[in-house]
Design a protein around this motif. Structure first.
Motif, short mmCIF file in Angstrom:
data_model
loop_
_atom_site.label_atom_id
_atom_site.label_comp_id
_atom_site.label_asym_id
_atom_site.label_seq_id
_atom_site.Cartn_x
_atom_site.Cartn_y
_atom_site.Cartn_z
N ALA A 129 -40.46 -37.95 -30.30
CA ALA A 129 -41.59 -37.54 -29.47
C ALA A 129 -41.69 -38.47 -28.26
O ALA A 129 -41.25 -39.62 -28.30
CB ALA A 129 -42.87 -37.62 -30.29
N TYR A 130 -42.27 -37.94 -27.18
CA TYR A 130 -42.45 -38.77 -25.98
C TYR A 130 -43.45 -38.11 -25.04
O TYR A 130 -43.80 -36.95 -25.20
CB TYR A 130 -41.12 -38.99 -25.28
CG TYR A 130 -40.68 -37.90 -24.31
CD1 TYR A 130 -40.34 -38.21 -23.00
CD2 TYR A 130 -40.61 -36.56 -24.70
CE1 TYR A 130 -39.94 -37.22 -22.11
CE2 TYR A 130 -40.20 -35.58 -23.82
CZ TYR A 130 -39.87 -35.91 -22.52
OH TYR A 130 -39.47 -34.92 -21.65
N VAL A 131 -43.91 -38.89 -24.07
CA VAL A 131 -44.72 -38.38 -22.98
C VAL A 131 -43.84 -38.36 -21.74
O VAL A 131 -43.31 -39.40 -21.33
CB VAL A 131 -45.97 -39.24 -22.74
CG1 VAL A 131 -46.76 -38.70 -21.54
CG2 VAL A 131 -46.84 -39.30 -23.98
N ALA A 132 -43.67 -37.21 -21.15
CA ALA A 132 -42.75 -37.06 -20.02
C ALA A 132 -43.25 -37.85 -18.80
O ALA A 132 -44.37 -37.66 -18.35
CB ALA A 132 -42.60 -35.59 -19.66
N SER A 133 -42.41 -38.74 -18.30
CA SER A 133 -42.76 -39.55 -17.13
C SER A 133 -42.47 -38.82 -15.83
O SER A 133 -43.03 -39.15 -14.78
CB SER A 133 -41.97 -40.87 -17.15
OG SER A 133 -42.23 -41.60 -18.32
N VAL A 134 -41.56 -37.87 -15.87
CA VAL A 134 -41.21 -37.05 -14.72
C VAL A 134 -41.07 -35.61 -15.21
O VAL A 134 -41.04 -35.35 -16.41
CB VAL A 134 -39.90 -37.51 -14.05
CG1 VAL A 134 -40.04 -38.91 -13.47
CG2 VAL A 134 -38.73 -37.44 -15.02
N THR A 135 -40.97 -34.67 -14.28
CA THR A 135 -40.74 -33.28 -14.66
C THR A 135 -39.25 -33.09 -14.96
O THR A 135 -38.40 -33.46 -14.15
CB THR A 135 -41.17 -32.33 -13.53
OG1 THR A 135 -42.57 -32.50 -13.33
CG2 THR A 135 -40.87 -30.88 -13.89
N GLN A 136 -38.97 -32.52 -16.13
CA GLN A 136 -37.58 -32.33 -16.51
C GLN A 136 -37.24 -30.84 -16.60
O GLN A 136 -38.00 -30.05 -17.16
CB GLN A 136 -37.29 -32.99 -17.86
CG GLN A 136 -35.83 -32.90 -18.24
CD GLN A 136 -35.49 -33.62 -19.54
OE1 GLN A 136 -34.47 -33.36 -20.16
NE2 GLN A 136 -36.33 -34.54 -19.96
N ILE A 137 -36.09 -30.49 -16.04
CA ILE A 137 -35.56 -29.14 -16.11
C ILE A 137 -34.23 -29.24 -16.83
O ILE A 137 -33.33 -29.96 -16.39
CB ILE A 137 -35.37 -28.51 -14.72
CG1 ILE A 137 -36.68 -28.52 -13.93
CG2 ILE A 137 -34.82 -27.09 -14.84
CD1 ILE A 137 -36.84 -29.71 -13.02
N ALA A 138 -34.08 -28.55 -17.96
CA ALA A 138 -32.83 -28.57 -18.72
C ALA A 138 -32.19 -27.19 -18.63
O ALA A 138 -32.86 -26.17 -18.86
CB ALA A 138 -33.10 -28.94 -20.17
N ILE A 139 -30.90 -27.15 -18.30
CA ILE A 139 -30.17 -25.89 -18.16
C ILE A 139 -28.92 -25.95 -19.04
O ILE A 139 -28.12 -26.89 -18.92
CB ILE A 139 -29.76 -25.63 -16.69
CG1 ILE A 139 -30.97 -25.66 -15.78
CG2 ILE A 139 -29.03 -24.29 -16.57
CD1 ILE A 139 -31.16 -27.00 -15.08
N LEU A 140 -28.78 -24.97 -19.91
CA LEU A 140 -27.61 -24.93 -20.78
C LEU A 140 -26.39 -24.53 -19.94
O LEU A 140 -26.38 -23.48 -19.31
CB LEU A 140 -27.82 -23.94 -21.91
CG LEU A 140 -26.75 -23.91 -23.01
CD1 LEU A 140 -26.60 -25.26 -23.69
CD2 LEU A 140 -27.09 -22.84 -24.04
N VAL A 141 -25.36 -25.39 -19.96
CA VAL A 141 -24.17 -25.19 -19.13
C VAL A 141 -23.03 -24.57 -19.92
O VAL A 141 -22.34 -23.67 -19.45
CB VAL A 141 -23.72 -26.53 -18.50
CG1 VAL A 141 -22.40 -26.37 -17.76
CG2 VAL A 141 -24.80 -27.07 -17.58
N ARG A 142 -22.84 -25.03 -21.16
CA ARG A 142 -21.74 -24.51 -21.96
C ARG A 142 -22.14 -24.48 -23.43
O ARG A 142 -22.78 -25.40 -23.93
CB ARG A 142 -20.49 -25.38 -21.79
CG ARG A 142 -19.25 -24.83 -22.49
CD ARG A 142 -18.00 -25.57 -22.03
NE ARG A 142 -18.01 -26.98 -22.42
CZ ARG A 142 -17.57 -27.43 -23.60
NH1 ARG A 142 -17.10 -26.59 -24.51
NH2 ARG A 142 -17.60 -28.72 -23.86
N GLY A 143 -21.75 -23.39 -24.11
CA GLY A 143 -22.07 -23.24 -25.52
C GLY A 143 -23.37 -22.49 -25.74
O GLY A 143 -23.92 -21.86 -24.83
N THR A 144 -23.87 -22.56 -26.95
CA THR A 144 -25.15 -21.94 -27.31
C THR A 144 -26.05 -23.01 -27.91
O THR A 144 -25.61 -24.12 -28.21
CB THR A 144 -24.95 -20.81 -28.33
OG1 THR A 144 -24.31 -21.35 -29.51
CG2 THR A 144 -24.07 -19.70 -27.75
N SER A 145 -27.30 -22.68 -28.08
CA SER A 145 -28.24 -23.67 -28.63
C SER A 145 -29.38 -22.98 -29.36
O SER A 145 -29.72 -21.83 -29.06
CB SER A 145 -28.81 -24.55 -27.51
OG SER A 145 -29.65 -23.79 -26.66
#
Length: 300
Positions: free
Chosen positions: A46-62
């Motif tokens: 767990a954490y408190v986000a210090s900045v805005t994060q954008i995550a993009i899946l590049v390869r594979g599945t999740s």
């Protein structure tokens, strides 16, 4: 993240247990930082986000489960699937059900939102971005591809390009994924480019500072425009983005310096590269020959 990274970004990135495949830590980027990571199956603390994060899946599945503010989300991802975690959000947990091959993490600094607010006199901030995931967005994918391309192959104007991408990303998040749902800069059809006097001032500034760090803010100031309008108007006038325009000038500068017998490290520094090896690779991609061979061929 390395020593050049914003401490807030390092705190956010350090929660991950996966390996870092590529990082912008050794680059002098402004507005955002990025990592290409792989993630093993398991829980992310767990954490408190210090900045805005954008995550993009590049390869594979999740398959990822996460919760914040009482909102539970289960994201089944394919290539291009996006997840947002805005600054200030307390994420209770994140669980990765299966290993993720490659995911690009973009850490968007608060400065991108602060600049937008300053230029519009509106209270735009990262806190208005929604905690959302499991969607696709073609524009964000294009921005991510540009960021990833710069991570893989550094260019002489990567810092300038990334700064403009950070601005574009902040505008996109506020327009499509925030409680505001407004476009801070509505594009007018048939909008004009730079008039000749403004364009010449910008070109003069570039030529005077070609071996120095050049920011979007400085170029916009030379044109007496908002940074959020400048890049679009410059491209409308010249047919090239500011980073592409300056990159071509620096390529010619590199050729001149090599012909004059300057060392590879000096040329790399004067042309805006973080390392000699990155300069050599970029020069070869642009010209088809290594810089050493180019220098030798011009001095015969």
């Amino acid at each position: 993240m390395g020593s050049n990274a914003d401490p807030r970004i390092r705190r956010d990135a350090d929660r991950y247990t996966g390996g870092v495949l590529l990082s912008s830590a050794d680059r002098h980027w402004r507005g955002l930082s990025a990592e290409l990571r792989c993630h093993p199956a398991g829980e992310i603390p767990a954490y408190v986000a210090s900045v805005t994060q954008i995550a993009i899946l590049v390869r594979g599945t999740s398959v990822v489960d996460r919760r914040a503010g009482g909102v539970r989300q289960r994201i089944v991802g394919l290539r291009g699937t996006i997840g947002l975690c805005p600054m200030g959000v307390h994420e209770d947990y994140t669980y990765v059900s299966k290993p993720i091959d490659e995911m690009l993490h973009i850490y968007l600094a608060p400065s991108a939102f602060a600049s937008l607010a300053r230029h519009t006199s509106r209270d735009f901030n990262a806190a208005s971005v929604r905690y959302e995931a499991g969607f696709n967005d073609r524009l964000i994918e294009v921005i991510a591809a540009e960021v990833l391309g710069e991570l893989r192959f550094e260019t002489s104007c990567g810092d300038l390009m990334v700064e403009a991408l950070a601005d574009a990303l902040a505008v996109r998040l506020l327009n499509n994924y925030s409680s505001l749902s407004v476009d801070p800069f509505r594009t007018r059809r048939g909008s004009k480019g730079l008039d000749p006097r403004r364009l010449q001032r910008v070109i003069d500034y570039i030529q005077t500072n070609l071996t120095k760090e050049i920011t979007v803010e400085e170029l916009a100031a030379a044109a007496a425009l908002s940074r959020f309008h400048f890049s679009r108007m410059f491209k409308s006038t010249t047919g090239q983005s500011p980073s592409r325009f300056i990159g071509l000038l620096r390529l010619e500068l590199a050729k001149t310096l090599l012909t004059a017998g300057r060392s590879m490290s000096e040329v790399a520094r004067d042309c805006g590269f973080s390392s000699e090896s990155n300069f050599v690779r970029s020069f070869r991609r642009a010209t088809g020959v290594p810089p050493g061979r180019y220098r030798d061929s011009t001095r015969k």
